[in-house]
Scaffold this motif. Structure first.
Motif, PDB file in Angstrom:
ATOM      1  N   HIS B  33       0.840  -1.206   0.000  1.00  0.00           N
ATOM      2  CA  HIS B  33       0.000   0.000   0.000  1.00  0.00           C
ATOM      3  C   HIS B  33       0.876   1.257   0.000  1.00  0.00           C
ATOM      4  CE1 HIS B  33      -3.558   2.436   0.999  1.00  0.00           C
ATOM      5  NE2 HIS B  33      -2.747   3.103   1.799  1.00  0.00           N
ATOM      6  N   HIS B  34       1.891   1.270   0.840  1.00  0.00           N
ATOM      7  CA  HIS B  34       2.762   2.452   0.905  1.00  0.00           C
ATOM      8  C   HIS B  34       3.619   2.588  -0.359  1.00  0.00           C
ATOM      9  CE1 HIS B  34       1.508   2.600   5.115  1.00  0.00           C
ATOM     10  NE2 HIS B  34       1.892   3.867   5.085  1.00  0.00           N
ATOM     11  N   LEU B  35       4.079   1.466  -0.889  1.00  0.00           N
ATOM     12  CA  LEU B  35       4.858   1.527  -2.140  1.00  0.00           C
ATOM     13  C   LEU B  35       3.998   2.098  -3.267  1.00  0.00           C
ATOM     14  CD1 LEU B  35       6.778  -1.877  -1.903  1.00  0.00           C
ATOM     15  CD2 LEU B  35       7.787   0.423  -1.711  1.00  0.00           C
ATOM     16  N   ALA B  36       2.727   1.715  -3.287  1.00  0.00           N
ATOM     17  CA  ALA B  36       1.822   2.235  -4.321  1.00  0.00           C
ATOM     18  C   ALA B  36       1.612   3.733  -4.133  1.00  0.00           C
ATOM     19  CB  ALA B  36       0.487   1.491  -4.271  1.00  0.00           C
ATOM     20  N   ARG B  37       1.514   4.158  -2.898  1.00  0.00           N
ATOM     21  CA  ARG B  37       1.353   5.600  -2.641  1.00  0.00           C
ATOM     22  C   ARG B  37       2.608   6.373  -3.062  1.00  0.00           C
ATOM     23  NH1 ARG B  37      -2.750   7.754  -0.021  1.00  0.00           N
ATOM     24  NH2 ARG B  37      -1.525   9.499   0.799  1.00  0.00           N
ATOM     25  N   ILE B  38       3.763   5.782  -2.819  1.00  0.00           N
ATOM     26  CA  ILE B  38       5.001   6.431  -3.261  1.00  0.00           C
ATOM     27  C   ILE B  38       4.976   6.583  -4.779  1.00  0.00           C
ATOM     28  CG2 ILE B  38       7.504   6.139  -3.471  1.00  0.00           C
ATOM     29  CD1 ILE B  38       7.435   4.725  -0.702  1.00  0.00           C
ATOM     30  N   GLU B  39       4.583   5.513  -5.449  1.00  0.00           N
ATOM     31  CA  GLU B  39       4.494   5.521  -6.914  1.00  0.00           C
ATOM     32  C   GLU B  39       3.575   6.656  -7.391  1.00  0.00           C
ATOM     33  OE1 GLU B  39       5.991   2.890  -8.748  1.00  0.00           O
ATOM     34  OE2 GLU B  39       5.441   3.940 -10.599  1.00  0.00           O
ATOM     35  N   THR B  40       2.438   6.808  -6.724  1.00  0.00           N
ATOM     36  CA  THR B  40       1.445   7.809  -7.135  1.00  0.00           C
ATOM     37  C   THR B  40       1.888   9.225  -6.797  1.00  0.00           C
ATOM     38  OG1 THR B  40      -0.277   6.200  -6.650  1.00  0.00           O
ATOM     39  CG2 THR B  40      -0.991   8.488  -6.912  1.00  0.00           C
ATOM     40  N   HIS B  41       2.349   9.426  -5.581  1.00  0.00           N
ATOM     41  CA  HIS B  41       2.522  10.801  -5.077  1.00  0.00           C
ATOM     42  C   HIS B  41       3.951  11.321  -5.134  1.00  0.00           C
ATOM     43  CE1 HIS B  41      -1.592  11.015  -3.711  1.00  0.00           C
ATOM     44  NE2 HIS B  41      -1.451   9.845  -3.118  1.00  0.00           N
ATOM     45  N   ASP B  42       4.935  10.416  -5.110  1.00  0.00           N
ATOM     46  CA  ASP B  42       6.291  10.957  -4.976  1.00  0.00           C
ATOM     47  C   ASP B  42       6.811  11.589  -6.263  1.00  0.00           C
ATOM     48  OD1 ASP B  42       8.163  11.430  -2.851  1.00  0.00           O
ATOM     49  OD2 ASP B  42       9.595  10.253  -4.020  1.00  0.00           O
ATOM     50  N   ALA B  43       6.135  11.325  -7.361  1.00  0.00           N
ATOM     51  CA  ALA B  43       6.507  12.012  -8.599  1.00  0.00           C
ATOM     52  C   ALA B  43       6.367  13.519  -8.428  1.00  0.00           C
ATOM     53  CB  ALA B  43       5.624  11.523  -9.745  1.00  0.00           C
ATOM     54  N   HIS B  44       5.398  13.953  -7.607  1.00  0.00           N
ATOM     55  CA  HIS B  44       5.184  15.388  -7.364  1.00  0.00           C
ATOM     56  C   HIS B  44       6.000  15.901  -6.178  1.00  0.00           C
ATOM     57  CE1 HIS B  44       1.860  14.471  -9.944  1.00  0.00           C
ATOM     58  NE2 HIS B  44       1.349  13.668  -9.037  1.00  0.00           N
ATOM     59  N   LEU B  45       6.244  15.006  -5.228  1.00  0.00           N
ATOM     60  CA  LEU B  45       6.870  15.455  -3.977  1.00  0.00           C
ATOM     61  C   LEU B  45       8.396  15.341  -4.005  1.00  0.00           C
ATOM     62  CD1 LEU B  45       4.337  13.750  -1.536  1.00  0.00           C
ATOM     63  CD2 LEU B  45       4.536  16.207  -1.994  1.00  0.00           C
ATOM     64  N   HIS B  46       8.892  14.299  -4.646  1.00  0.00           N
ATOM     65  CA  HIS B  46      10.326  14.020  -4.704  1.00  0.00           C
ATOM     66  C   HIS B  46      10.946  13.963  -3.307  1.00  0.00           C
ATOM     67  CE1 HIS B  46      14.655  14.807  -6.036  1.00  0.00           C
ATOM     68  NE2 HIS B  46      14.294  13.640  -6.554  1.00  0.00           N
ATOM     69  N   GLY B  47      10.296  13.197  -2.448  1.00  0.00           N
ATOM     70  CA  GLY B  47      10.842  13.003  -1.101  1.00  0.00           C
ATOM     71  C   GLY B  47      11.865  11.882  -1.051  1.00  0.00           C
ATOM     72  N   PHE B  48      11.747  10.935  -1.985  1.00  0.00           N
ATOM     73  CA  PHE B  48      12.641   9.770  -1.972  1.00  0.00           C
ATOM     74  C   PHE B  48      13.746   9.897  -3.019  1.00  0.00           C
ATOM     75  CE2 PHE B  48       9.057   7.975   0.273  1.00  0.00           C
ATOM     76  CZ  PHE B  48       9.626   7.060   1.138  1.00  0.00           C
ATOM     77  N   LEU B  49      14.950   9.505  -2.639  1.00  0.00           N
ATOM     78  CA  LEU B  49      16.041   9.382  -3.606  1.00  0.00           C
ATOM     79  C   LEU B  49      16.188   7.941  -4.060  1.00  0.00           C
ATOM     80  CD1 LEU B  49      18.767  11.688  -2.004  1.00  0.00           C
ATOM     81  CD2 LEU B  49      17.234  12.197  -3.919  1.00  0.00           C
ATOM     82  N   HIS B  50      15.712   7.017  -3.228  1.00  0.00           N
ATOM     83  CA  HIS B  50      15.809   5.600  -3.570  1.00  0.00           C
ATOM     84  C   HIS B  50      14.674   4.856  -2.866  1.00  0.00           C
ATOM     85  CE1 HIS B  50      17.856   1.828  -4.647  1.00  0.00           C
ATOM     86  NE2 HIS B  50      17.424   1.397  -3.486  1.00  0.00           N
ATOM     87  N   VAL B  51      14.002   3.989  -3.609  1.00  0.00           N
ATOM     88  CA  VAL B  51      12.959   3.161  -3.002  1.00  0.00           C
ATOM     89  C   VAL B  51      13.372   1.708  -3.153  1.00  0.00           C
ATOM     90  CG1 VAL B  51      10.517   2.529  -3.036  1.00  0.00           C
ATOM     91  CG2 VAL B  51      11.192   4.878  -3.589  1.00  0.00           C
ATOM     92  N   ASP B  52      13.405   0.995  -2.048  1.00  0.00           N
ATOM     93  CA  ASP B  52      13.865  -0.395  -2.052  1.00  0.00           C
ATOM     94  C   ASP B  52      12.664  -1.339  -2.053  1.00  0.00           C
ATOM     95  OD1 ASP B  52      15.314  -2.724  -1.847  1.00  0.00           O
ATOM     96  OD2 ASP B  52      15.889  -2.419   0.246  1.00  0.00           O
ATOM     97  N   VAL B  53      12.058  -1.482  -3.233  1.00  0.00           N
ATOM     98  CA  VAL B  53      10.829  -2.274  -3.346  1.00  0.00           C
ATOM     99  C   VAL B  53      11.074  -3.712  -2.891  1.00  0.00           C
ATOM    100  CG1 VAL B  53       9.112  -3.177  -4.958  1.00  0.00           C
ATOM    101  CG2 VAL B  53       9.936  -0.811  -5.199  1.00  0.00           C
ATOM    102  N   ALA B  54      12.116  -4.338  -3.434  1.00  0.00           N
ATOM    103  CA  ALA B  54      12.346  -5.761  -3.137  1.00  0.00           C
ATOM    104  C   ALA B  54      12.710  -5.968  -1.670  1.00  0.00           C
ATOM    105  CB  ALA B  54      13.460  -6.302  -4.049  1.00  0.00           C
ATOM    106  N   GLY B  55      13.583  -5.104  -1.149  1.00  0.00           N
ATOM    107  CA  GLY B  55      14.018  -5.237   0.231  1.00  0.00           C
ATOM    108  C   GLY B  55      12.868  -5.039   1.205  1.00  0.00           C
ATOM    109  N   ALA B  56      12.021  -4.052   0.911  1.00  0.00           N
ATOM    110  CA  ALA B  56      10.892  -3.762   1.794  1.00  0.00           C
ATOM    111  C   ALA B  56       9.910  -4.929   1.799  1.00  0.00           C
ATOM    112  CB  ALA B  56      10.201  -2.473   1.342  1.00  0.00           C
ATOM    113  N   ARG B  57       9.653  -5.477   0.600  1.00  0.00           N
ATOM    114  CA  ARG B  57       8.713  -6.611   0.530  1.00  0.00           C
ATOM    115  C   ARG B  57       9.276  -7.836   1.244  1.00  0.00           C
ATOM    116  NH1 ARG B  57       6.769  -5.554  -5.666  1.00  0.00           N
ATOM    117  NH2 ARG B  57       4.977  -4.264  -5.110  1.00  0.00           N
ATOM    118  N   ALA B  58      10.571  -8.069   1.075  1.00  0.00           N
ATOM    119  CA  ALA B  58      11.179  -9.245   1.705  1.00  0.00           C
ATOM    120  C   ALA B  58      11.077  -9.145   3.231  1.00  0.00           C
ATOM    121  CB  ALA B  58      12.642  -9.374   1.268  1.00  0.00           C
TER     122      ALA B  58
END
Lengths: 101, 497
Positions: B33-58
């Motif tokens: 849910h949070h990864l999807a929100r990052i996908e949707t909103h961070d394009a406008h916010l640019h709060g993240f420099l790196h998102v660790d999708v695989a690591g977070a899911r694991a």
């Protein structure tokens, strides 16, 4: 506030101490900015603090000593992996000494 | 604002952890849910420099498996948390938002990252900052500014602006920031959040890329004091790898949350700094103090006579330490290298290309203040005045338990507003610098909102090691104020994510 520009030769001297190559316009701008900032710092001169001990540590504590034990560290390759250039098991750097190359 | 049923991302750290522990939430679903929100909103916010999708899911899957197997869960199990990109992570890049360290991946985790992992947190990724944490806007990132979720034209504050933006926008439940001179508190104030700057030495600096070593502390940013306290409980404690780590047993900083604060003596800061605040800030602060009194606190007038000098002291001490700490970035052992003639020229060219404007400015300022002939007049004098600031606090805390002030003089400014006037930018730090210089803990908590819809913050400063008391007071204040921390446009029911 006094606008005292830091002279160009001083800016260049400090840049050399800091190992920073400055472009011409950069050195000029920094001379102005640092002058303005340091003029503001002069506000500290209104305080007589000659008899006040300086604070180097905000929370006073001794210098702790750890036990003299061998602790594991990474293998050499781990560190070299981050280096921009390495060879023969060491960091490769530009020539330091004059003479043979 | 009408109260709406909470979405899962509106839950706090405490509720998320409870939901995962009792099986009503799955860690994997929560992280997705949070990864999807990052996908949707961070394009406008640019709060993240790196998102660790695989690591977070694991990590989330590990938590879900542990629960299914009936194993006991750690206090932050499954809670999605973001980490400022100046803390070392061995599975993610650590760039300090600098070209100097673009793509750099350290071989080890910072102490606080180890702590988060041990507490079961799911680390979503690394957040944007002012380069090497130098700034109050996040504009000084080599990778572009972060936007404030409350108003995209405005700064989220800095230097932990990416962390604050992600928590305010519900892209993470909480985040770690670092605070050298206000860098978790000011972004929290600008984004309607709560942040804790712990007592110096409370949290290990091991693996935090050093900016000003006598001031740097890691602190949490969250949507409530209770949540921030819970994260702090996970990262605080003795670590032999930091020589300034305070040797104290672990503590639950939320232990007194929910308790009344009747009888707590609140020192109310008076003086010129307050009068120079934006009128809406002054009014909001006054109302906040009144609220504390209504909650049973006893108000005491306090003065910190040397507080105004904190800016000059800080902007000598911090750049001096920074100029020394950043000497290590010379292009030899890690980071970028720009070959140019001999060794010295290569150093100078690498640093010229690798560092941004504000970092160079501070290196120059610090080198100047430490250089022969100026050391006594600038650096040493600043350290002496620092003693006066500490003494001010000692006198004040003889009369009160916590000191209340605004966190910032004004709400969030526009992105780029102070680019060409570094001194004006430094002056905005008047309230957040003194606690840092004295090594004291301070909490920033929301206290209101401007007519144009920008959050305002109040800072509560305590004596050394009084974090639990600060969290208790902030928690009581927040429950009474019921500040709605959801920025407009990030609506509760509309997203599919």
């Amino acid at each position: 506030m006094a606008q005292t520009k830091i002279p160009r030769d001083q800016v260049e001297h400090v840049a050399k101490l800091a190992s920073l190559m400055l472009a011409d316009d950069e050195a000029d701008r920094l001379g102005h900015e640092l002058g303005e900032i340091l003029a503001y710092m002069a506000s500290l001169d209104e305080l007589d603090v000659a008899a006040v001990e300086p604070t180097f540590h905000s929370i006073p504590m001794g210098a702790p000593l750890r036990a003299d034990e061998v602790i594991a560290c990474f293998p050499r390759e781990t560190y070299l992996k981050s280096a921009p250039k390495s060879e023969a098991g060491g960091f490769a750097v530009p020539k330091v000494l004059e003479g043979e190359g | 604002m009408p109260s709406m049923p909470a979405e899962v991302h509106d839950l706090g750290v405490t509720e998320m952890a409870a939901g995962i522990a009792d099986g009503s939430l799955s860690a994997r679903a929560l992280v997705d849910h949070h990864l999807a929100r990052i996908e949707t909103h961070d394009a406008h916010l640019h709060g993240f420099l790196h998102v660790d999708v695989a690591g977070a899911r694991a990590q989330a899957d590990r938590i879900d498996r542990a629960r299914a197997a009936g194993k006991p869960l750690a206090p932050l199990a499954g809670v999605p948390i973001a980490v400022k990109d100046n803390m070392c992570t061995r599975t993610m890049p650590t760039t300090c938002a600098s070209r100097m360290l673009a793509g750099y991946q350290p071989p080890y985790d910072a102490h606080v990252v180890e702590c988060l992992a041990a507490a079961g947190a799911v680390i979503l990724g690394k957040t944007n900052l002012d380069e090497f944490a130098m700034g109050s806007s996040t504009d000084n990132s080599a990778f572009g500014p972060t936007h404030n979720p409350w108003d995209l034209t405005r700064s989220p504050g800095g230097s932990s602006g990416g962390s604050a933006s992600s928590v305010a926008a519900r892209l993470s439940a909480a985040a770690l920031g670092s605070d050298t001179g206000g860098s978790v508190r000011q972004p929290a104030a600008f984004c309607g959040l709560t942040a804790i700057k712990p007592t110096y030495g409370r949290v290990s600096r091991y693996g935090l890329v050093a900016f000003a070593s006598s001031l740097d502390q890691v602190g949490p940013i969250a949507r409530s004091a209770r949540d921030a306290g819970r994260v702090l409980s996970a990262i605080a404690g003795y670590d032999r790898r930091d020589a300034t780590s305070i040797d104290r047993p672990g503590e639950d900083f939320t232990a007194s949350c929910g308790e009344a604060i009747r009888g707590v003596r609140v020192g109310v800061l008076a003086g010129a700094a307050l009068e120079q605040c934006d009128p809406e800030m002054q009014a909001s602060f006054k109302a906040g103090v009144q609220r504390l009194q209504d909650l049973g606190c006893q108000l005491v007038d306090v003065k910190l006579p040397h507080m105004g000098h904190g800016i000059a002291v800080y902007y000598l001490v911090a750049p001096a330490e920074a100029s020394s700490n950043l000497a290590r970035f010379d292009g030899m052992r890690y980071g970028m290298r720009k070959p140019s003639g001999d060794l010295r020229q290569t150093y100078a060219q690498t640093r010229a290309d690798g560092f941004g404007t504000e970092v160079k400015r501070r290196i120059m300022l610090g080198t100047y203040a430490l250089s022969s002939g100026y050391y006594d007049a600038f650096y040493l004098k600043a350290q002496r005045v620092r003693t006066l600031i500490r003494n001010d606090y000692e006198a004040a805390f003889a009369k009160c338990d916590v000191i209340a002030s605004p966190t910032t003089p004004r709400p969030a400014f526009e992105i780029g507003a102070m680019h060409d006037d570094p001194l004006a930018m430094y002056l905005e730090d008047i309230f957040v610098l003194p606690p840092s210089l004295a090594g004291l803990p301070a909490v920033a908590t929301p206290c209101g909102i401007t007519r144009s819809g920008l959050p305002l913050g109040m800072q509560l400063t305590g004596s050394a090691l009084s974090e639990a008391k600060l969290v208790q007071v902030a928690d009581a204040f927040e429950r009474d104020l019921a500040f709605d921390s959801l920025p407009p446009g990030l609506g509760r029911a509309s997203e599919g994510a």
